[in-house]
Design a protein around this motif. Sequence first.
Motif, PDB file in Angstrom:
ATOM      1  N   PRO A 316       2.487  10.482  14.171  1.00 28.27           N
ATOM      2  CA  PRO A 316       2.439  10.680  12.710  1.00 28.27           C
ATOM      3  C   PRO A 316       3.812  11.008  12.148  1.00 28.27           C
ATOM      4  N   GLU A 317       4.054  10.521  10.955  1.00 31.43           N
ATOM      5  CA  GLU A 317       5.319  10.788  10.294  1.00 31.43           C
ATOM      6  C   GLU A 317       5.215  12.086   9.497  1.00 31.43           C
ATOM      7  N   PRO A 318       6.359  12.700   9.202  1.00 31.63           N
ATOM      8  CA  PRO A 318       6.345  13.860   8.309  1.00 31.63           C
ATOM      9  C   PRO A 318       5.772  13.473   6.947  1.00 31.63           C
ATOM     10  N   ALA A 319       5.324  14.480   6.236  1.00 28.93           N
ATOM     11  CA  ALA A 319       4.678  14.230   4.943  1.00 28.93           C
ATOM     12  C   ALA A 319       5.608  13.495   3.985  1.00 28.93           C
ATOM     13  N   ALA A 320       6.906  13.862   4.021  1.00 33.24           N
ATOM     14  CA  ALA A 320       7.857  13.219   3.114  1.00 33.24           C
ATOM     15  C   ALA A 320       7.982  11.726   3.416  1.00 33.24           C
ATOM     16  N   LEU A 321       7.976  11.398   4.705  1.00 30.35           N
ATOM     17  CA  LEU A 321       8.061   9.997   5.074  1.00 30.35           C
ATOM     18  C   LEU A 321       6.774   9.266   4.722  1.00 30.35           C
ATOM     19  N   GLN A 322       5.634   9.946   4.912  1.00 33.16           N
ATOM     20  CA  GLN A 322       4.371   9.310   4.549  1.00 33.16           C
ATOM     21  C   GLN A 322       4.341   8.979   3.056  1.00 33.16           C
ATOM     22  N   THR A 323       4.895   9.899   2.252  1.00 35.70           N
ATOM     23  CA  THR A 323       4.922   9.663   0.808  1.00 35.70           C
ATOM     24  C   THR A 323       5.782   8.450   0.474  1.00 35.70           C
ATOM     25  N   LEU A 324       6.966   8.388   1.122  1.00 36.42           N
ATOM     26  CA  LEU A 324       7.846   7.247   0.871  1.00 36.42           C
ATOM     27  C   LEU A 324       7.241   5.954   1.397  1.00 36.42           C
ATOM     28  N   ARG A 325       6.541   6.067   2.495  1.00 38.01           N
ATOM     29  CA  ARG A 325       5.937   4.863   3.052  1.00 38.01           C
ATOM     30  C   ARG A 325       4.804   4.374   2.150  1.00 38.01           C
ATOM     31  N   GLN A 326       4.035   5.297   1.610  1.00 37.19           N
ATOM     32  CA  GLN A 326       2.974   4.909   0.707  1.00 37.19           C
ATOM     33  C   GLN A 326       3.545   4.278  -0.560  1.00 37.19           C
ATOM     34  N   ALA A 327       4.679   4.846  -1.032  1.00 35.77           N
ATOM     35  CA  ALA A 327       5.328   4.266  -2.214  1.00 35.77           C
ATOM     36  C   ALA A 327       5.795   2.847  -1.903  1.00 35.77           C
ATOM     37  N   MET A 328       6.287   2.612  -0.672  1.00 35.09           N
ATOM     38  CA  MET A 328       6.708   1.273  -0.279  1.00 35.09           C
ATOM     39  C   MET A 328       5.513   0.337  -0.244  1.00 35.09           C
ATOM     40  N   ALA A 329       4.362   0.845   0.267  1.00 34.02           N
ATOM     41  CA  ALA A 329       3.162   0.011   0.316  1.00 34.02           C
ATOM     42  C   ALA A 329       2.677  -0.326  -1.090  1.00 34.02           C
ATOM     43  N   ASP A 330       2.720   0.645  -1.982  1.00 33.95           N
ATOM     44  CA  ASP A 330       2.266   0.391  -3.352  1.00 33.95           C
ATOM     45  C   ASP A 330       3.168  -0.600  -4.068  1.00 33.95           C
ATOM     46  N   ALA A 331       4.466  -0.638  -3.694  1.00 30.59           N
ATOM     47  CA  ALA A 331       5.413  -1.529  -4.360  1.00 30.59           C
ATOM     48  C   ALA A 331       5.390  -2.940  -3.792  1.00 30.59           C
ATOM     49  N   HIS A 332       4.600  -3.154  -2.753  1.00 39.74           N
ATOM     50  CA  HIS A 332       4.581  -4.477  -2.125  1.00 39.74           C
ATOM     51  C   HIS A 332       3.998  -5.502  -3.103  1.00 39.74           C
ATOM     52  N   PRO A 333       4.591  -6.720  -3.130  1.00 44.41           N
ATOM     53  CA  PRO A 333       4.113  -7.748  -4.069  1.00 44.41           C
ATOM     54  C   PRO A 333       2.641  -8.107  -3.864  1.00 44.41           C
ATOM     55  N   ASP A 334       2.121  -7.960  -2.657  1.00 45.29           N
ATOM     56  CA  ASP A 334       0.714  -8.260  -2.427  1.00 45.29           C
ATOM     57  C   ASP A 334      -0.204  -7.273  -3.144  1.00 45.29           C
ATOM     58  N   ARG A 335       0.322  -6.128  -3.545  1.00 43.32           N
ATOM     59  CA  ARG A 335      -0.493  -5.103  -4.216  1.00 43.32           C
ATOM     60  C   ARG A 335      -0.093  -4.927  -5.674  1.00 43.32           C
ATOM     61  N   GLY A 336       0.579  -5.976  -6.185  1.00 45.89           N
ATOM     62  CA  GLY A 336       0.920  -5.943  -7.606  1.00 45.89           C
ATOM     63  C   GLY A 336       2.334  -5.497  -7.899  1.00 45.89           C
ATOM     64  N   GLY A 337       3.114  -5.144  -6.885  1.00 49.11           N
ATOM     65  CA  GLY A 337       4.482  -4.715  -7.114  1.00 49.11           C
ATOM     66  C   GLY A 337       5.421  -5.903  -7.261  1.00 49.11           C
ATOM     67  N   THR A 338       6.703  -5.605  -7.188  1.00 47.47           N
ATOM     68  CA  THR A 338       7.722  -6.655  -7.308  1.00 47.47           C
ATOM     69  C   THR A 338       8.624  -6.602  -6.079  1.00 47.47           C
ATOM     70  N   ASP A 339       9.334  -7.687  -5.891  1.00 50.92           N
ATOM     71  CA  ASP A 339      10.271  -7.732  -4.759  1.00 50.92           C
ATOM     72  C   ASP A 339      11.326  -6.651  -4.882  1.00 50.92           C
ATOM     73  N   THR A 340      11.870  -6.505  -6.090  1.00 54.56           N
ATOM     74  CA  THR A 340      12.931  -5.521  -6.289  1.00 54.56           C
ATOM     75  C   THR A 340      12.436  -4.105  -6.001  1.00 54.56           C
ATOM     76  N   ALA A 341      11.219  -3.786  -6.509  1.00 50.95           N
ATOM     77  CA  ALA A 341      10.670  -2.447  -6.279  1.00 50.95           C
ATOM     78  C   ALA A 341      10.383  -2.217  -4.802  1.00 50.95           C
ATOM     79  N   PHE A 342       9.869  -3.239  -4.116  1.00 48.68           N
ATOM     80  CA  PHE A 342       9.559  -3.079  -2.701  1.00 48.68           C
ATOM     81  C   PHE A 342      10.837  -2.864  -1.891  1.00 48.68           C
ATOM     82  N   MET A 343      11.879  -3.634  -2.196  1.00 52.52           N
ATOM     83  CA  MET A 343      13.119  -3.487  -1.450  1.00 52.52           C
ATOM     84  C   MET A 343      13.744  -2.120  -1.684  1.00 52.52           C
ATOM     85  N   ALA A 344      13.671  -1.610  -2.903  1.00 55.54           N
ATOM     86  CA  ALA A 344      14.212  -0.277  -3.183  1.00 55.54           C
ATOM     87  C   ALA A 344      13.411   0.784  -2.446  1.00 55.54           C
TER      88      ALA A 344
END
Length: 360
Positions: A316-344
């Motif tokens: 398991p990752e630390p909570a801070a990493l889990q939060t950032l990872r979830q933000a990365m998942a939410d920004a994925h284009p398959d879930r309605g995000g954009t390429d730019t947001a996912f890359m950031a």
Amino acid sequence: MSTLVSNRRSRPHADTDPAADWAALGACVGRLQAFQASEDQARAICASCPVNLRCLDEALREEGTAAPSYRSDIRGGLTPHQRAALSGYERPKAPTGGRITGDLDEAERLLRGGSLSDEKVSTATGVGRHSVSKLRRDLGLPTQVDLRGAAPAERLAHRTRPGQDGHLLWTGDEATVIAGRRVKGIRLAFELGYGRLPEGSVKRTCDVYPCVAWQHLTDRPMRDALAAAAPPPPAVPAPVEYLYELWDANWDDGPLGNYEIRRHPITKKTNLRIAFTFMGKASYVDRQRIEADGEVYHRRLRRLLYLAPPELPTRPEPAALQTLRQAMADAHPDRGGTDTAFMAAHAAYQRARRSAGAQR
């Protein structure tokens, strides 16, 4: 008459099997290139040789009373002319009433070869025609054989001598004249051996020149048949290279989701691009960028591709990493995000991962 060496350009015992006999003790063993560099260097090597007298004795035995032109190289520390003088060789005298001009040693060598007429020996050496004829008699050589009108088999027999291991060696000029036609010895031997005219060029299957044994000769159809019958060389498959993808079948499973590494075969590399196949379709990435960073985001495929297999998450990752990872998942284009947001989001997640790893 003493036996002459079969090869005029005989070599010292540096070229013999070092395990055979006394030659293994020679100072020139393993130093053939240095030995043949110059006469002075060869004599210097012989001077320090513990078996130079044995080598000289062997050379005199092999060469007999041959002329200097039948000898070569330094052997036993002596030159061909010195060994000839030591062996008792006497240069044939000039015919009575005149002085021989031209290269008499070369004339003797050609006459002993037994393949050239007196006229040809005279032309090649500058020695007069009558002098060549007398030299032939003084050497005890047979008189010339008149082969005009002789059968091809008779000409072949006259122009060849047996060699070792079944070789038949052609002597003198490489061709002879039959019925007014100049025929190479190798083609004459092929025709007599196989009973037919050759098609295309005739080549030897052995590496002995000038062997004309018909069993060692082939023409073009024979070589084509041999090539067709030979089994093809085994195919060696080219190594396959891949680009890699870390795939999570379910983004909602968290850091210990259903991960797997997928491989995408590389089909070609250029200075600027790496071509690969993704689900049967051709694509490419920037080669310089992926080799510099180890990874690259493919905008059209919406995939993060790696140059080497990435590590699978194992704890398991630390909570801070889990939060950032979830933000990365939410920004994925398959879930309605954009390429730019996912890359950031991905860049922020990777920085945090590296920082957490350095702190541990």
